[in-house]
Design a protein around this motif. Structure first.
Motif, short mmCIF file in Angstrom:
data_model
loop_
_atom_site.label_atom_id
_atom_site.label_comp_id
_atom_site.label_asym_id
_atom_site.label_seq_id
_atom_site.Cartn_x
_atom_site.Cartn_y
_atom_site.Cartn_z
N ILE A 52 60.26 99.87 35.49
CA ILE A 52 58.87 100.13 35.93
C ILE A 52 58.38 99.10 36.94
O ILE A 52 57.28 99.22 37.49
N LEU A 54 57.96 95.76 36.33
CA LEU A 54 57.32 94.55 35.77
C LEU A 54 58.20 93.33 36.03
O LEU A 54 57.72 92.21 36.07
N ARG A 81 56.09 104.96 40.84
CA ARG A 81 55.38 104.36 39.69
C ARG A 81 54.50 105.40 38.98
O ARG A 81 54.31 105.34 37.77
N PHE A 88 54.40 100.24 25.01
CA PHE A 88 54.81 98.88 24.63
C PHE A 88 55.14 98.79 23.14
O PHE A 88 54.59 99.53 22.32
N ALA A 92 49.94 97.44 23.01
CA ALA A 92 49.11 96.93 24.12
C ALA A 92 47.86 97.77 24.34
O ALA A 92 47.50 98.10 25.48
N PHE A 94 43.78 98.34 24.36
CA PHE A 94 42.66 97.44 24.67
C PHE A 94 41.72 97.38 23.46
O PHE A 94 41.10 98.38 23.11
N THR A 110 42.80 105.87 37.90
CA THR A 110 43.79 106.19 38.94
C THR A 110 43.67 107.61 39.48
O THR A 110 44.47 108.01 40.33
N GLU B 134 50.17 91.46 26.31
CA GLU B 134 50.80 92.40 27.26
C GLU B 134 49.83 93.47 27.77
O GLU B 134 50.25 94.47 28.34
N GLN B 135 48.51 93.26 27.57
CA GLN B 135 47.57 94.28 28.05
C GLN B 135 47.46 94.26 29.58
O GLN B 135 47.18 95.29 30.19
N ASP B 137 50.08 93.61 31.49
CA ASP B 137 51.28 94.37 31.87
C ASP B 137 51.02 95.87 31.70
O ASP B 137 51.48 96.68 32.51
N ALA B 138 50.29 96.19 30.63
CA ALA B 138 49.99 97.61 30.38
C ALA B 138 49.16 98.18 31.53
O ALA B 138 49.40 99.31 31.97
N LEU B 139 48.22 97.39 32.05
CA LEU B 139 47.42 97.85 33.19
C LEU B 139 48.33 98.14 34.37
O LEU B 139 48.21 99.16 35.05
N TYR B 140 49.28 97.21 34.61
CA TYR B 140 50.21 97.38 35.72
C TYR B 140 51.01 98.68 35.55
O TYR B 140 51.18 99.44 36.51
N THR B 141 51.48 98.92 34.32
CA THR B 141 52.29 100.13 34.11
C THR B 141 51.46 101.40 34.29
O THR B 141 52.01 102.45 34.58
N MET B 142 50.13 101.28 34.10
CA MET B 142 49.27 102.46 34.32
C MET B 142 48.80 102.54 35.77
O MET B 142 47.91 103.31 36.10
N ARG B 143 49.36 101.72 36.63
CA ARG B 143 49.01 101.65 38.06
C ARG B 143 47.55 101.22 38.26
O ARG B 143 46.89 101.63 39.21
N ILE B 144 47.04 100.41 37.34
CA ILE B 144 45.70 99.85 37.52
C ILE B 144 45.92 98.40 37.93
O ILE B 144 46.55 97.63 37.20
N PHE B 149 40.81 95.17 38.53
CA PHE B 149 40.13 95.63 37.32
C PHE B 149 39.52 94.48 36.51
O PHE B 149 38.45 94.63 35.94
#
Lengths: 416, 269
Positions: A52, A54, A81, A88, A92, A94, A110, B134-135, B137-144, B149
């Motif tokens: 992905i 990272l 992407r 995760f 992860a 919020f 998005t 890792e939240q 990283d989670a934003l990155y994986t969601m393309r945010i 943000f």
């Protein structure tokens, strides 16, 4: 074989002096479930994070449909992407957002979808994941299993083409583990995504996997199907499987596969000619069951089958193991096929009159009394001798399958 | 000790000094790039809601404590300055001295320090927890984009909140000086406000606001940077690294507020 969807070519990744991936090469194919197994700390998550973006490799290439991702234009990279979702290991989620806000977040941030459309998409995914009652709660108010489902809903809400699951079953009880794996298999079929899964949950994860990759000391030591893995006699694979597989199957309480093989060798160790055995392969018709009753009920049937098999055949010296997701294989030493057939019918009666109605009743409460569904269990018997290979016995038992217990629309029907 | 040994020791010392200096310059460069990217992303779409939310957390929620501190600062200034000025028979200028002290110096500095303690530490801790769980990283994986943000709204909200809270601080501080100077110690009420009106001009107010904007950048960037890169700390991991980052962010912000206050004042004078 087709062009891989994602391909690693000699990918190396170092953290300071430690080499985590050492010229690792692998292929992931479209619409398949690929499972990555390996010891803890062997670099499985690192491998997944490379897919992905990272993490980036120190050496080697990662290709998407044959094109190196590091040579993609910005728009191509964004497009790549947008096709991938990542679930995760620790979810992860919020903590400061409600379940609804967590699931809606990628859509709100998005896409240009209207508020109403986003709400309907979130509601639809929540219903599919059985989360409708939890939408206003915060992640901290949910159980571990529910948090996993929220993470899964968030990962799937954007309709991704590829979903990466980092140990989705960690910390779950055996039934919950199976439900999560069944969900992955079920939703993969329903939504048609490619899944890459990291799991230590052996053997269950094998039953839903199309391909298995074994990561060993930074390299891909094996890639292929579960059947190829189980046939392959390699000290490294044996060592790995033995180290990770317990003595007992967590879900059914039956012997693990390794223990089953060892018991089989001991039982027939004398090699005497009168060492007759009978093998029975029970099978729960899983897919129809999952669709009708949901994953939990399907898992309960397998669990009940395991318990009944052990209860009836254990005192007679029989021993059993789960052979695949919905199959239980039993060996009855010193019992002929005819006698074993009678014993099996007696067991099937108990299964039909007690276990199946119970499951039907509990599932009926959830899906409505008018719903019509069917639970069926079939079995195949074969007689063998001391020289017969287990796989051969399984094949023969598979050919003789007949329905032994069925529950349809609340009506018992034991067909023998 | 021979001269050759002395030379080697001196070279080692210079090497180490050079390495440390390079590290500081490197870090400053990283902070500057971090700020530049985050600042530019303030103007992207979907930011208004996040910025308003952060103005509420950083600005509105800090207003009570800022005003309480302002009131007592003004009252203390009224007391101290009255007994100093009376020695020269100049207690009539109390209003202007209180106002100028607050508007030029104490208002921006104390407001910035109070916001650092209340909201800056929370920024570092919150972003640090998002990082270690890792939240981000989670934003990155969601393309945010995590910078857009998480960081940009906090910088924008600080740029809005710091001058506003500084204005409140100045106003409440002047009222505090009035309470002690006029109501308690008997300075003429008309003289108090007349002197403020006569001696405080736009240059003083502008200078105070420039300082508050500089402090807003320093506090928000320092606190966000420390939280965002908490996982890169080598002295601690996990919760401990968040706690150390939070402490460092508050200490560095406070020191930088005072250092930059001197620099900005010397440019404004």
């Amino acid at each position: 074989m087709d062009t891989p969807l994602i391909e690693f070519r000699d990918v190396t990744k170092r953290f300071d002096e430690k080499i985590v991936l050492d010229k690792a090469s692998l292929s992931i194919y479209e619409n398949q479930i690929t499972t990555i197994i390996g010891k803890s700390g062997s670099g499985k998550s690192v491998l997944l994070k490379h897919i992905i973006g990272l993490l980036s490799p120190d050496e080697g290439d990662i290709l998407f449909r044959g094109k190196p991702v590091n040579k993609m234009k910005r728009s191509e990279w964004d497009g790549y992407r947008s096709k991938i979702s990542y679930m995760f290991q620790n979810n992860a989620l919020f903590d400061s957002m409600s379940v609804f806000e967590n699931i809606a977040l990628p859509l709100r941030q998005t896409t240009d979808l209207s508020k109403k459309k986003i709400e309907s998409m979130v509601m639809s995914r929540s219903e599919q994941m059985d989360l409708s009652d939890a939408l206003n709660k915060y992640p901290a108010e949910l159980s571990g299993g529910m948090q996993k489902r929220v993470a899964l809903a968030r990962a799937l809400v954007t309709d991704p083409a590829i979903v990466l699951f980092d140990e989705p079953t960690t910390g779950q009880d055996p039934i919950r583990k199976n439900i999560i794996l069944s969900m992955v298999a079920h939703y993969r079929k329903q939504f048609g995504f490619t899944a890459v899964l990291i799991s230590h949950d052996i053997p269950d994860v094998f039953f839903i996997s199309d391909r298995i990759l074994l990561l060993w000391e930074g390299k891909i030591a094996f890639h292929g199907t579960y059947e190829e893995l189980s046939r392959l006699k390699h000290p490294m694979i044996d060592e790995f499987l033995q180290s990770i597989e317990g003595l007992r199957d967590e879900l059914t309480g039956l012997l693990s596969k390794e223990m089953f093989r060892s018991r089989y060798s001991q039982t027939l160790g004398g090699g005497s000619a009168d060492n007759v055995i009978t093998a029975i392969l029970f099978r729960v018709h899983f897919e129809r069951l999952s669709e009708a009753l949901g994953h939990q009920a399907a898992i309960e049937v397998v669990k009940a089958l395991g318990e009944y098999v052990h209860k009836y055949f254990g005192p007679l010296g029989g021993f059993s193991a789960r052979h695949s997701r919905g199959r239980v294989f039993t060996i009855l030493p010193r019992i002929g096929a005819e006698e074993a057939g009678l014993l099996m019918l007696e067991m099937a009666k108990g299964l039909q009159s007690n276990a199946l109605p119970e499951i039907q009743a509990s599932a009926g409460r959830r899906i409505g009394v008018e719903a019509c569904f069917e639970i069926s269990v079939s079995a195949g018997i074969t007689e063998g001798g001391p020289d017969d290979d287990i796989e051969l016995l399984i094949e023969r038992a598979e050919e003789n399958q007949k329905i032994i217990a069925r529950y349809q629309c609340g009506k018992e029907d034991g067909s023998q | 000790m021979g001269s050759a040994t002395r030379n080697i020791s001196f070279r080692i010392y210079l090497d180490s000094l050079g390495a440390r200096t390079m590290k500081v310059i490197d870090r400053l460069g990283a902070v500057a790039i971090f700020f530049a990217f985050a600042f530019l992303k303030i103007f992207r779409r979907r930011q208004i809601g996040e910025i308003i939310q952060q103005v509420f957390y950083i600005g509105a929620k800090s207003s009570n404590i800022v005003m309480l501190v302002a009131l007592f600062t003004g009252m203390v200034l009224g007391l101290q300055l009255f007994y100093t000025l009376i020695k020269f028979g100049s207690e009539g200028v109390l209003g202007s001295v209180v106002a100028l002290t607050l508007i030029r110096e104490l208002g921006p500095v104390l407001t910035a320090i109070m916001i650092t303690a209340r909201a800056g530490s929370a920024m570092t801790a919150e972003i640090g927890v998002l990082r270690i769980s890792e939240q981000i990283d989670a934003l990155y994986t969601m393309r945010i984009d995590p910078l857009r943000f998480l960081i940009s709204p906090r910088i924008a909200a600080s740029l809005i909140s710091f001058p506003l809270l500084t204005a409140f601080f100045d106003l409440v501080g002047i009222i505090g000086g009035y309470l002690t100077g006029v109501l308690l110690l008997g300075v003429n009420r008309g003289a108090y406000f007349y002197r403020i009106h006569s001696y405080v001009d736009m240059t003083d107010i502008r200078g105070g606001f420039i300082k508050s904007l500089v402090f807003a950048v320093i506090v928000s960037v320092t606190c966000c940077y420390m939280g965002y890169f908490t996982h890169l700390r080598t002295d601690a991991y996990g919760a401990k690294s968040v706690s150390l980052s939070t402490t460092s962010a508050v200490v560095v912000s406070c020191v930088m507020i005072l250092v930059s206050d001197y620099v900005v004042t010397s440019f404004l004078m």
